[in-house]
Design a protein around this motif. Sequence first.
Motif, PDB file in Angstrom:
ATOM      1  N   ALA A  20       0.820  -1.216   0.000  1.00 16.83           N
ATOM      2  CA  ALA A  20       0.000   0.000   0.000  1.00 16.83           C
ATOM      3  C   ALA A  20       0.852   1.264   0.000  1.00 16.83           C
ATOM      4  N   GLY A  21       2.161   1.123  -0.180  1.00 19.76           N
ATOM      5  CA  GLY A  21       3.057   2.267  -0.186  1.00 19.76           C
ATOM      6  C   GLY A  21       3.675   2.465   1.178  1.00 19.76           C
ATOM      7  N   PRO A  22       4.493   3.420   1.338  1.00 16.61           N
ATOM      8  CA  PRO A  22       4.808   4.515   0.420  1.00 16.61           C
ATOM      9  C   PRO A  22       5.884   4.173  -0.613  1.00 16.61           C
ATOM     10  N   GLN A  23       6.498   2.975  -0.550  1.00 14.86           N
ATOM     11  CA  GLN A  23       7.562   2.639  -1.493  1.00 14.86           C
ATOM     12  C   GLN A  23       7.012   2.541  -2.911  1.00 14.86           C
ATOM     13  N   VAL A  24       7.583   3.325  -3.818  1.00 17.57           N
ATOM     14  CA  VAL A  24       7.166   3.358  -5.213  1.00 17.57           C
ATOM     15  C   VAL A  24       8.028   2.380  -6.007  1.00 17.57           C
ATOM     16  N   LEU A  25       7.348   1.503  -6.769  1.00 12.87           N
ATOM     17  CA  LEU A  25       8.060   0.577  -7.652  1.00 12.87           C
ATOM     18  C   LEU A  25       8.244   1.175  -9.040  1.00 12.87           C
ATOM     19  N   GLY A  26       7.256   1.975  -9.469  1.00 10.43           N
ATOM     20  CA  GLY A  26       7.355   2.557 -10.791  1.00 10.43           C
ATOM     21  C   GLY A  26       6.240   3.546 -11.067  1.00 10.43           C
ATOM     22  N   THR A  27       6.450   4.341 -12.101  1.00 10.05           N
ATOM     23  CA  THR A  27       5.464   5.299 -12.576  1.00 10.05           C
ATOM     24  C   THR A  27       5.199   4.978 -14.041  1.00 10.05           C
ATOM     25  N   PHE A  28       3.911   4.834 -14.395  1.00 12.85           N
ATOM     26  CA  PHE A  28       3.539   4.391 -15.731  1.00 12.85           C
ATOM     27  C   PHE A  28       2.728   5.458 -16.447  1.00 12.85           C
ATOM     28  N   GLY A  29       3.221   5.896 -17.602  1.00  9.13           N
ATOM     29  CA  GLY A  29       2.478   6.806 -18.462  1.00  9.13           C
ATOM     30  C   GLY A  29       1.876   6.028 -19.613  1.00  9.13           C
ATOM     31  N   ALA A  30       1.387   6.737 -20.609  1.00 12.39           N
ATOM     32  CA  ALA A  30       0.772   6.082 -21.760  1.00 12.39           C
ATOM     33  C   ALA A  30       1.806   5.384 -22.640  1.00 12.39           C
ATOM     34  N   ALA A  31       2.978   5.986 -22.800  1.00 12.60           N
ATOM     35  CA  ALA A  31       3.986   5.434 -23.705  1.00 12.60           C
ATOM     36  C   ALA A  31       5.296   5.081 -23.024  1.00 12.60           C
ATOM     37  N   GLN A  32       5.481   5.528 -21.784  1.00 12.09           N
ATOM     38  CA  GLN A  32       6.725   5.230 -21.074  1.00 12.09           C
ATOM     39  C   GLN A  32       6.450   4.991 -19.603  1.00 12.09           C
ATOM     40  N   ALA A  33       7.361   4.222 -19.010  1.00 15.91           N
ATOM     41  CA  ALA A  33       7.317   3.977 -17.569  1.00 15.91           C
ATOM     42  C   ALA A  33       8.732   4.079 -17.038  1.00 15.91           C
ATOM     43  N   VAL A  34       8.835   4.308 -15.751  1.00 13.38           N
ATOM     44  CA  VAL A  34      10.124   4.244 -15.068  1.00 13.38           C
ATOM     45  C   VAL A  34       9.917   3.305 -13.891  1.00 13.38           C
ATOM     46  N   VAL A  35      10.608   2.182 -13.919  1.00 16.11           N
ATOM     47  CA  VAL A  35      10.549   1.189 -12.847  1.00 16.11           C
ATOM     48  C   VAL A  35      11.929   1.152 -12.224  1.00 16.11           C
ATOM     49  N   GLY A  36      11.986   1.498 -10.930  1.00 14.05           N
ATOM     50  CA  GLY A  36      13.296   1.685 -10.310  1.00 14.05           C
ATOM     51  C   GLY A  36      13.960   2.859 -11.007  1.00 14.05           C
ATOM     52  N   GLU A  37      15.114   2.617 -11.542  1.00  6.75           N
ATOM     53  CA  GLU A  37      15.831   3.652 -12.298  1.00  6.75           C
ATOM     54  C   GLU A  37      15.781   3.402 -13.801  1.00  6.75           C
ATOM     55  N   GLN A  38      15.049   2.359 -14.207  1.00  5.75           N
ATOM     56  CA  GLN A  38      15.065   1.931 -15.600  1.00  5.75           C
ATOM     57  C   GLN A  38      13.836   2.431 -16.374  1.00  5.75           C
ATOM     58  N   ALA A  39      14.074   2.997 -17.556  1.00  5.12           N
ATOM     59  CA  ALA A  39      12.986   3.455 -18.425  1.00  5.12           C
ATOM     60  C   ALA A  39      12.455   2.290 -19.250  1.00  5.12           C
ATOM     61  N   TRP A  40      11.152   2.253 -19.404  1.00  6.12           N
ATOM     62  CA  TRP A  40      10.483   1.267 -20.237  1.00  6.12           C
ATOM     63  C   TRP A  40       9.704   2.002 -21.320  1.00  6.12           C
ATOM     64  N   ASP A  41       9.747   1.495 -22.552  1.00  3.06           N
ATOM     65  CA  ASP A  41       8.880   1.989 -23.617  1.00  3.06           C
ATOM     66  C   ASP A  41       7.655   1.086 -23.661  1.00  3.06           C
ATOM     67  N   LEU A  42       6.473   1.684 -23.608  1.00  2.00           N
ATOM     68  CA  LEU A  42       5.226   0.931 -23.534  1.00  2.00           C
ATOM     69  C   LEU A  42       4.427   1.066 -24.819  1.00  2.00           C
ATOM     70  N   GLU A  43       3.757  -0.014 -25.180  1.00  2.00           N
ATOM     71  CA  GLU A  43       2.875  -0.011 -26.342  1.00  2.00           C
ATOM     72  C   GLU A  43       1.666  -0.878 -26.011  1.00  2.00           C
ATOM     73  N   VAL A  44       0.471  -0.340 -26.213  1.00  2.00           N
ATOM     74  CA  VAL A  44      -0.762  -1.061 -25.918  1.00  2.00           C
ATOM     75  C   VAL A  44      -1.649  -1.036 -27.152  1.00  2.00           C
ATOM     76  N   SER A  45      -2.251  -2.189 -27.474  1.00  2.00           N
ATOM     77  CA  SER A  45      -3.193  -2.274 -28.588  1.00  2.00           C
ATOM     78  C   SER A  45      -4.318  -3.220 -28.192  1.00  2.00           C
ATOM     79  N   ALA A  46      -5.290  -3.387 -29.080  1.00  2.00           N
ATOM     80  CA  ALA A  46      -6.399  -4.306 -28.820  1.00  2.00           C
ATOM     81  C   ALA A  46      -5.923  -5.758 -28.801  1.00  2.00           C
ATOM     82  N   GLN A  47      -4.738  -6.015 -29.348  1.00  2.00           N
ATOM     83  CA  GLN A  47      -4.206  -7.379 -29.385  1.00  2.00           C
ATOM     84  C   GLN A  47      -3.237  -7.677 -28.246  1.00  2.00           C
ATOM     85  N   GLY A  48      -2.987  -6.711 -27.363  1.00  2.00           N
ATOM     86  CA  GLY A  48      -2.089  -6.954 -26.248  1.00  2.00           C
ATOM     87  C   GLY A  48      -1.267  -5.738 -25.889  1.00  2.00           C
ATOM     88  N   ALA A  49      -0.117  -6.004 -25.291  1.00  2.00           N
ATOM     89  CA  ALA A  49       0.744  -4.919 -24.834  1.00  2.00           C
ATOM     90  C   ALA A  49       2.191  -5.386 -24.825  1.00  2.00           C
TER      91      ALA A  49
END
Length: 171
Positions: A20-49
């Motif tokens: 329930a927090g307060p420790q943050v694992l990551g922040t997720f936007g529509a196209a990018q996330a940051v988990v820990g110190e690592q950036a992720w590129d995100l893509e979502v469609s009707a067929q998956g992610a």
Amino acid sequence: MHYTSWDRSNREEPVLLHEAGPQVLGTFGAAQAVVGEQAWDLEVSAQGAQAQLADSRRFTLTGNPGRSKRLQASLDGRDFAFVLEESGNWIVEDAAGKKVAQFTTKNRGVRQAIVEFEGQATEVGLSVEEAAGLSWFARLIMDGRTRAASSASILTLVLASLVALVAIFVG
């Protein structure tokens, strides 16, 4: 970690929390996330992610999150399945069919978006990134189900209104 949850106070960039927090694992936007110190590129469609991690690992979800009753996930070659058991209760199984996590889309499940792991996430062999990936996929499934149910309700109301108008003008 026994479970993850989402802080959705910022709807554009929900925050994945350790329990329930307060420790943050990551922040997720529509196209990018940051988990820990690592950036992720995100893509979502009707067929998956798909999440492409900065270290070249790839996490994928295959299937329609709003409609499928079973979706396949691969966390850089490590296979999982998201299985709808009954009326909104989901389990996450590993490749051997062993339950590693669960979540629900019923009641407050979508608002709280909690993914409970069997024991501690590390006990089932999940890294923080893998737990975050499964939690993101679960959130996509929850959101997809909510959108699908909302669309069906709106369509039903529109059709009922049309039938009522036709009945008024014809009758």
